[in-house]
Design an enzyme around this catalytic site. Sequence first.
Site, PDB file in Angstrom:
ATOM      1  N   GLU A   1     -31.636  -5.661  -0.804  1.00 26.89           N
ATOM      2  CA  GLU A   1     -31.710  -7.076  -0.760  1.00 26.89           C
ATOM      3  C   GLU A   1     -30.388  -7.946  -0.715  1.00 26.89           C
ATOM      4  OE1 GLU A   1     -34.930  -8.972  -2.940  1.00 26.89           O
ATOM      5  OE2 GLU A   1     -34.279 -11.060  -2.133  1.00 26.89           O
TER       6      GLU A   1
ATOM      7  N   LYS B   1     -40.799 -11.235 -10.305  1.00 28.31           N
ATOM      8  CA  LYS B   1     -40.395 -10.248  -9.356  1.00 28.31           C
ATOM      9  C   LYS B   1     -38.788 -10.764  -9.193  1.00 28.31           C
ATOM     10  CE  LYS B   1     -39.072  -9.172  -4.949  1.00 28.31           C
ATOM     11  NZ  LYS B   1     -37.770  -9.592  -4.371  1.00 28.31           N
TER      12      LYS B   1
END
Length: 430
Positions: free
Chosen positions: A83, A268
């Site tokens: 990411e 998260k």
Amino acid sequence: MPVDNSRLKGFYKLSIPERRAMLAELAGLSEEQVQAWADAELDEDVADRMIENVIGTYSLPIGVATNFIIDNEHYLIPFVLEEPSVVAAASNMAKRCHAKGGFTSNNDEPVMIGQIQVVGCENPEDARGSIMAAKADLIDSCNEVDPILVKFGGGCRDVQARIIETESGPMVIVHILVDCRDAMGANAVNTMAETIAPKVEGITGGTVILRIISNLAVHRLARVSAVFTPAEMADKGDASQGSEVIDGILQAYHFAKADPFRATTHNKGIMNAISPIAIACGQDWRAVESGAHSFASHERTYGSLTHWEKDPDGNLVGSIELPMAVGLVGGAVRVHPAAQANVALLGISSANDLAKVMAAAGLAQNLGALRALATVGIQVGHMKLHVRNMAVTAGAEGGEVDIVAARIRAHGGRITQKAVEEELAKLRSE
Ligand code: NAD
């Protein structure tokens, strides 16, 4: 040893080989270790020994987060993930607590829980009492199983027992509390639990079914805190603007504290740092993940793994607390060459050090998300870094990727896949 200085100005502008060379020098790495980063693929023979039915390997980028000062030492932290913007955000936030000395840790001893499930006890309360009476003997039996662990200062510390009501009737659940020192400990604890099971059956008169570690490692909590001044939290050092940013961050945090839908995403974001470091260092990241999320709802409604507040001087004070079952012996860490290089870059020599680095990175990552969400929104920074992936998706090749990305960023408008495709078409028509 960690590095002398984690503030690597202009690191992002270097080529990948230049970055490797710089880190090798800073962290005193061997040629072999640097080569492990350069060899994008894991040797197939090594891979074939790691798991079953191997058909190949799968690689991800290793990025390095800079600026981390933890317990007065500088750390460069390897992240393995897909990411964009995560490594940049962690590095950016880590810099913002330097005025007050960086991150401070206060971890528990590395004590894991092994569970032994006993069913069919005639009188569960008596069985529980018998276990407690035999505690010293059970601890000795556990420690006979793993003399190496005992030699390194670990071993079974305590035995506990409780009764739970289940659909299969009452069960006596015995917990062995094992100090795993520099091991994650699952194999060590499982072996102890299996070995003493017959003795537990003899003591309780019941039947033992499961003998397995618990990933809810409430006795092995990592705790890290840091103080961020208003000037550091500001965009450009303006303390009054920084105070507004801090107020926004606190409101964003209070949302997560009060609402599990938000808290799940908030956590998260914390795991955006913790899991990539776990992977980089050859850890069982599922063990870390399950422990974290379970702890977030342990004896409460699912909530934030971090805590944020303002001190009387208007500084932002952040802390994180979560189970951290990690190790530097056992598992994959000694088998995977890139994991070894990553541990060497960190310059750590104990599981406790790794736990504090992961917790500090989780805290910084959380701040990065809260700060972005409470100010310009998360997408501005994210899309700026994601635009190169979008250019590749649009079909850009080689030098086209950076040209298209730069032009899109220069427009300053909304970054969409359509805009990227149009920019690529324009470039090719020039
Ligand atoms: P391990 O058994 O390979 O290594 C631990 C052993 O190393 C200790 O028992 C000890 O004998 C020895 N040792 C040497 N030096 C030591 C030191 N300084 N400190 C501590 N021990 C030292 O590995 P492990 O950590 O017991 O188990 C980890 C593995 O178990 C991971 O691969 C994990 O994926 C796997 N696993 C996890 C779960 C779970 O999380 N639920 C369940 C089963 C297996």
